[in-house]
Structures are given as structure tokens and as C-alpha cells.
Design an enzyme around this catalytic site. Structure first.
Site, PDB file in Angstrom:
ATOM      1  N   SER A 190      34.956  18.461 -33.319  1.00  0.00           N
ATOM      2  CA  SER A 190      35.157  18.185 -34.684  1.00  0.00           C
ATOM      3  C   SER A 190      36.131  18.967 -35.546  1.00  0.00           C
ATOM      4  O   SER A 190      36.774  18.589 -36.489  1.00  0.00           O
ATOM      5  CB  SER A 190      33.760  17.937 -35.195  1.00  0.00           C
ATOM      6  OG  SER A 190      33.030  19.123 -35.388  1.00  0.00           O
ATOM      7  N   HIS A 218      32.800  11.757 -32.379  1.00  0.00           N
ATOM      8  CA  HIS A 218      34.283  11.600 -33.050  1.00  0.00           C
ATOM      9  C   HIS A 218      35.199  10.870 -32.221  1.00  0.00           C
ATOM     10  O   HIS A 218      36.293  11.346 -32.032  1.00  0.00           O
ATOM     11  CB  HIS A 218      34.851  12.863 -33.407  1.00  0.00           C
ATOM     12  CG  HIS A 218      34.268  13.544 -34.440  1.00  0.00           C
ATOM     13  ND1 HIS A 218      34.530  13.175 -35.868  1.00  0.00           N
ATOM     14  CD2 HIS A 218      33.195  14.522 -34.688  1.00  0.00           C
ATOM     15  CE1 HIS A 218      34.028  14.083 -36.810  1.00  0.00           C
ATOM     16  NE2 HIS A 218      32.932  14.968 -36.042  1.00  0.00           N
ATOM     17  N   LYS A 249      29.993   7.139 -38.000  1.00  0.00           N
ATOM     18  CA  LYS A 249      31.187   7.384 -38.196  1.00  0.00           C
ATOM     19  C   LYS A 249      32.222   6.348 -38.054  1.00  0.00           C
ATOM     20  O   LYS A 249      32.315   5.471 -38.899  1.00  0.00           O
ATOM     21  CB  LYS A 249      31.722   8.682 -37.230  1.00  0.00           C
ATOM     22  CG  LYS A 249      31.043   9.719 -37.528  1.00  0.00           C
ATOM     23  CD  LYS A 249      31.344  11.016 -36.546  1.00  0.00           C
ATOM     24  CE  LYS A 249      30.875  12.412 -37.316  1.00  0.00           C
ATOM     25  NZ  LYS A 249      29.591  13.164 -36.481  1.00  0.00           N
TER      26      LYS A 249
END
Ligand SMILES: *Cc1c(COP(=O)(O)O)cnc(C)c1O
Length: 415
Positions: A190, A218, A249
């Protein structure tokens, strides 16, 4: 009075120390749904300002997508607001299992179990499947929630240098006496936005009889040709043993996480993982929204393709303007400033120019590695990125950092 003056004073001192060191975190209130443009109250007490958002994990622009919002409304109408129970008592609806099956299909695994969050998935999974006879070998830069999950597990802990396959192999050889070895990594890291070498990791794991765990928070939804994640990007779909990921996310951005992977490992989590057994899972409204998200991204790669186009464009704009960025392919694009105060000053000036970014510095990244982490979204249009680069150039000129490399920035601003 149990909360004595001594206790209060001690905490007040500790908080004052955080402020003195510049490590105190202030929340910023957004007065709008999440999106490419948001209204932010900052500093607190000021009227909200409209800014371009370049720091959300809203990679696919689905956080406030009308179809997702409509599906969530329908879920609320058909399955109610709350479950008032953990899954295994009376907290599972048909739609929870439907979502697990869709995630299994999307990720190319054997089975999936929902958790309240990916943090909870990581907190529960290691303890549920590994014991004292086993070893966990983790990349040194894995996410904090993995570090915590490993702490809760009785298996031996070891690490390998970040993305260093030679070092990983040494560790796999060293631990051949253990019952099971599990190699643990993030898919996309990240802070730097670099992608784990999953093809090499899987090859080593197969050679040395180890399981592979990847946290793809991610990556799920946009990395790889059809957005399935790092395993697709690296050509190892079907060879992963455990994937954990978040719904918080790219996949709608609300909340929730899962453990997906080998059938028996997932079943062990259902039997034993404590955050699954002792905490409510995601609410029906979120499950309904997430089902719609998976339908949308399974039907077309349009959004992840637009994100890729935006990423290539933004990386080129920053590079051409003379910023020092971490190279790579992911929509996490760190602009390196090295000095913590410089990172904060630049972020503040960018906010004044209408661009919302945050400076990251120790302890979130290593000392002397301060940066502004920009993140792209499929919700960004070209005009957003053009406006953002104009602001970056203006602020970059003010601080005289355009065209400067690492050593020159450090020479000018110190560490
Ligand atoms: C964001 C993130 C998490 C936490 O996800 P939540 O669902 O919000 O708990 C876990 N692991 C990684 C790698 C992340 O980036």
C-alpha cells in the site's frame, strides 16, 4: 474516582508528545458522498471546500455508484437493516452465502467466508489453520493487520526481506522441519504501490512444499486483465491457497472482508476463526451492494481499464513535470519528498489549491521516506488529473523541487 488525576495527566502528556513530534492525526470531515470531488471541512470549523480527491481507495469509482446505491436500498427493503446475531447462530441470510459464492467465482478459488472486515479476516485466519508445529514466513512489509493476525497464532513467526526471492528460499529451506510452511505477502503493497512477485513465490512454495497466502486488499477488482487480483496479474490463478481481501476499497468501499481459498482452509475458519464466530458479519444492505459490485465488474472491464488509462496518464504527467515518483503499474503513485515536514507542507498547499492528498511519514513509512501518496480512481476524468497536475506544478515550483532527485531533495530539505 477511578480515572485519577494521575491517569489523566499521563494520557495528556502522551498526546502532547504526539503533537510535539508532529505525529498527531486529525480527522477531516467530508460533507458529501465519496467520489472524485468531495467537500472537505479542513481545518475543522471552516466551511467545507470542494476539492479533487486523490487519496481514496475508491479505485473503481463504485463507492457511490447509483446502481450500487440502488441495490443497497433494495437490500434494505428485502432483508432488513441488522442481523442481531453472529453468523452461526442466526446471522446468515441466503444473500451472505450468495456473496461468498460470487467471490469464490470471481477470485478463482474453492470457497469463501465473509468477515466483518479484512482486518478481522487476517486476525482470524492464521490461528484457525496453523499451530505450534508450523511456521509463518512473511514479507517484511506486510500490512499491520497481518502482523496482528500472526501475533494471535501459535505458529513460529519468521520474515523475508521485501520481495527478496533468494531470502525467501533460504527461509523455506531453513524451515523444512516444520509440519507446514505458509508464505505470507500483500498482493499490492500500500505505501509503494509495488506488486508482489506472486509467480516466483508460488514457484518457490511448490518447490519447497509451502502454502501461499496473499492479502489482495489493494488489488481485488482492478489488478490483472479482468481485475481478479495479483494472482491474475502474475498468472497464478487457481494456485493460491489463501486470499484475504476487503470490500472496503475497490469493491464498493463500504466494509467487510473475506478469506477465500482452499475448501478445507476456509472450512477451518468457519469452525474456528474467532472474528467470524464472535462478531457480526456485514449487514444485509452491504451484502446487497457488494453483490451488485461483483455483477458490474464481472460484466465488463470498462472501469478497471479506465483506471489503468488514468494511472498511465497521471504517472506520465508527474514524471514529465519533474516529480520523483515510485515507478510501477498500480494506481498507488507515491510522490517522494523524503522530509516529513516538506510532505506536510506540500499536502497543505495542495489542499489550498483544491487537491486533496495526505502526507505520509514515520511511523507509517520508514524515516526519511516521507511522501505524498496519490491514488487514482476510475471516477477521475481527464480534467480532474489536468487540474491536479497544474496544482502540483504550482506547489512544486514554490518549494523548488521540480526536476530534483532523491539526493537533491534531501540536500535541500534534510531528512
Ligand atoms: C485496507 C487493508 C486491510 C483492512 O481492510 P478492512 O476491510 O478495512 O479491515 C487489510 N489488509 C490490507 C493489505 C489493506 O490494505
Amino acid at each position: 474516582m477511578a480515572y485519577s488525576g494521575r491517569a489523566r495527566e499521563s494520557y495528556q502528556n502522551e498526546l502532547a508528545n504526539l503533537r510535539d513530534q508532529g505525529l498527531f492525526k486529525e480527522e477531516r470531515y467530508i460533507h458529501a458522498p465519496q467520489g472524485a470531488e468531495i467537500e472537505v471541512e479542513f481545518p475543522t470549523g471552516n466551511p467545507p471546500r470542494k476539492v479533487i480527491n486523490m487519496c481514496a481507495n475508491n479505485y473503481l469509482g463504485l463507492s457511490s455508484h447509483p446502481e450500487v446505491v440502488a441495490a443497497a436500498h433494495a437490500g434494505l427493503d428485502h432483508r432488513g437493516y441488522g442481523m442481531s446475531s453472529v453468523r452461526f447462530i442466526c446471522g446468515t441470510q441466503d444473500i451472505h452465502r450468495e456473496l461468498e459464492n460470487k467471490l469464490t467465482e470471481f477470485l478463482g478459488t474453492e470457497d469463501t467466508l465473509l468477515f466483518p472486515s479484512c482486518m478481522d479476516a487476517n486476525a482470524g485466519v492464521f490461528e484457525a489453520v496453523l499451530s505450534e508445529q508450523d511456521v509463518m514466513i512473511a514479507d517484511r512489509l506486510v500490512h499491520a493487520s497481518i502482523v496482528d493476525g500472526m501475533r494471535l497464532c501459535k505458529a513460529m513467526q519468521d520474515t523475508f526481506k521485501h520481495s527478496d526471492m533468494g531470502h525467501l528460499e533460504e527461509k523455506l529451506v531453513e524451515h523444512q522441519d516444520k509440519r507446514f510452511r505458509m508464505v505470507i505477502t500483500d498482493g499490492v503493497f500500500s505505501m509503494d504501490g509495488d506488486i508482489a512477485r506472486l509467480d516466483a513465490i508460488v514457484a518457490l512454495a511448490e518447490k519447497h512444499d509451502a502454502m501461499v497466502f496473499v492479502d489482495d486488499s489493494h488489488a481485488s477488482g482492478f489488478i490483472g486483465k479482468t481485475g481478479r487480483g495479483t494472482h491474475e496479474h502474475c498468472g497464478v490463478v487457481g494456485r493460491m491457497d489463501v486470499i484475504t481481501t476487503t470490500l472496503g476499497k475497490a469493491l464498493g468501499g463500504a466494509s467487510g472482508g473475506c478469506v477465500s481459498g482452499r475448501r478445507e482452509l476456509v472450512e477451518m475458519c468457519r469452525q474456528r476463526a474467532r472474528p467470524y464466530l464472535f462478531s457480526n458479519t456485514v449487514a444485509p444492505v452491504i451484502v446487497s451492494g457488494a453483490l451488485k459490485v461483483l455483477d458490474l465488474i464481472s460484466a465488463t472491464t470498462e472501469r478497471r481499464d479506465k483506471l489503468e488509462t488514468n494511472t498511465v496518464y497521471w504517472r506520465k504527467l508527474l514524471t514529465d513535470a519533474g516529480f520523483d515518483i515510485k515507478p510501477g503499474e498500480s494506481p498507488i503513485v507515491p510522490v517522494m519528498l523524503y522530509n516529513a515536514k516538506l510532505a506536510q507542507d506540500v499536502a497543505r498547499d495542495l489542499f489550498a489549491e483544491g487537491i486533496y492528498v495526505v502526507g505520509f511519514f514515520f511511523p507509517v513509512v520508514a524515516k526519511g521516506q516521507a511522501r505524498i501518496r496519490t491514488q487514482l480512481s476510475a471516477a477521475h476524468e481527464k480534467h480532474h488529473l489536468d487540474a491536479a497536475i497544474a496544482a502540483f506544478v504550482k506547489v512544486g515550483k514554490k518549494y523548488g523541487i521540480l526536476g530534483l532527485g532523491k539526493n537533491q531533495i534531501i540536500e535541500k530539505y534534510g531528512l
